[in-house]
Write a protein that holds these residues in place. Structure first.
Motif, short mmCIF file in Angstrom:
data_model
loop_
_atom_site.label_atom_id
_atom_site.label_comp_id
_atom_site.label_asym_id
_atom_site.label_seq_id
_atom_site.Cartn_x
_atom_site.Cartn_y
_atom_site.Cartn_z
N LYS A 1 32.07 31.25 40.63
CA LYS A 1 31.44 32.56 40.44
C LYS A 1 32.53 33.61 40.20
O LYS A 1 33.70 33.40 40.52
N ALA A 2 32.09 34.75 39.66
CA ALA A 2 33.00 35.88 39.49
C ALA A 2 33.19 36.57 40.83
O ALA A 2 32.23 36.77 41.58
N LEU A 3 34.44 36.93 41.14
CA LEU A 3 34.76 37.59 42.39
C LEU A 3 35.05 39.07 42.15
O LEU A 3 35.68 39.44 41.15
N THR A 4 34.62 39.90 43.08
CA THR A 4 35.01 41.31 43.05
C THR A 4 36.44 41.42 43.57
O THR A 4 36.95 40.53 44.25
N ASP A 5 37.09 42.55 43.26
CA ASP A 5 38.43 42.78 43.79
C ASP A 5 38.42 42.74 45.31
O ASP A 5 39.33 42.19 45.94
#
Length: 295
Positions: free
Chosen positions: A213-217
């Motif tokens: 999945k895409a991770l937030t900063d």
């Protein structure tokens, strides 16, 4: 331009998520005729070569990039996007596929065309590799060879895993699949990346989801990885050290501050086949360095 191998290895990592309910204990039956075999799944092709049965192969899928001799075989397509026409073009007598191959509609068409196929279970663990070897040996009716290879691989894996047995502090590793447009796609649990990190005696920095999945900063910062792990590849999917360590999330992690990144060939790292013990050794040494002592 992204190379064919880069696309295949990227797809390998993205698709490599353990299928729930894979049954290691299910036995396969010998094919009536495996003289013209198509293997779908790079690790299956590696196992067939390791068994000395490559003479049966008349086709492979695009994830099969090792050994080099495998590249001489016709490519019938990507394992999760097979077309009946591509497989039938090599006139196979049997089809051996890794769990997750498909789509199901394509396999149904091949079955109706009287092409026997069997599915080999996938598992991103020591036991999962041995189960694959056993299954391939059963399907090709070379169980004695498979037992010998399994014993060899089992011993090799145990020795590789022992490298980190006495490591006092386990490192946290973040596997990054891609960073297109600055968006970090990273591995959670139930994936090949998660499995190889565990075999190398480290901890996955991300454990709150399965797959990629895409991770937030913020999620990256909170994960606090000690090491970034990536596939070593070129083309548009390549990520430079500068781009990696100036990313606003990664820059604030221990890995970012120490510029600690490990890059390893994708098929070698994530294949879970006969070469995995060597990949475990390479990864463990890259993560822990001198902490492994004389091992």
């Amino acid at each position: 331009m992204v190379s064919k191998f880069s696309r295949a290895l990227g797809a390998l990592a993205l698709a490599a998520t353990l299928t729930a309910g894979s049954a290691f204990g299910e036995d396969l039956k010998p094919f009536p005729d495996s003289s013209r075999l198509v293997a779908v799944g790079g690790s299956l092709t590696e196992i067939i070569f390791a068994l000395g049965e490559e003479g049966r192969l008349v086709g492979r899928d695009s994830t099969a990039v090792y050994p080099e001799a495998a590249l001489e075989l016709p490519d019938v397509g990507y394992m999760r996007a097979l077309s009946p026409e591509g497989v039938l073009s090599v006139n196979p007598s049997a089809l051996l596929v890794l769990t997750g191959s498909g789509p199901k509609e394509a396999l149904d068409v091949l079955s109706k065309a009287s092409i026997p196929y069997q599915t080999v279970p996938e598992g991103f663990s020591h036991e999962g590799i041995l189960a694959k070897i056993k299954a391939v040996g059963q399907a090709l009716d070379v169980e004695d060879k498979a037992r010998a290879l399994s014993d060899e691989v089992d011993k090799d894996l145990k020795e590789a895993e022992a490298l980190t047995a006495n490591v006092a502090a386990r490192k946290k590793v973040l596997f990054i699949l891609s960073m297109q447009d600055g968006k970090v796609q990273a591995s959670g649990t139930g994936s090949a990346a998660n499995g190889i990190i565990a075999l190398a005696g480290a901890e996955n920095a991300i454990t709150d989801y399965q797959g990629y999945k895409a991770l937030t900063d913020e999620a990256i910062i909170n994960a606090r990885p000690d090491v970034i792990l990536m596939m070593d590849r070129g083309g548009e999917l390549a990520v430079s050290d500068e781009a990696l360590f100036t990313h606003p999330g990664i820059a604030l992690t221990p890995a970012g501050q120490n510029h600690k990144v490990v890059r390893i060939d994708g098929a070698y790292l994530l294949g879970f086949g006969p070469r995995t013990a060597s990949a475990v050794r390479d990864l463990a040494r890259a993560i822990y360095g001198d902490a492994l002592g004389g091992n």
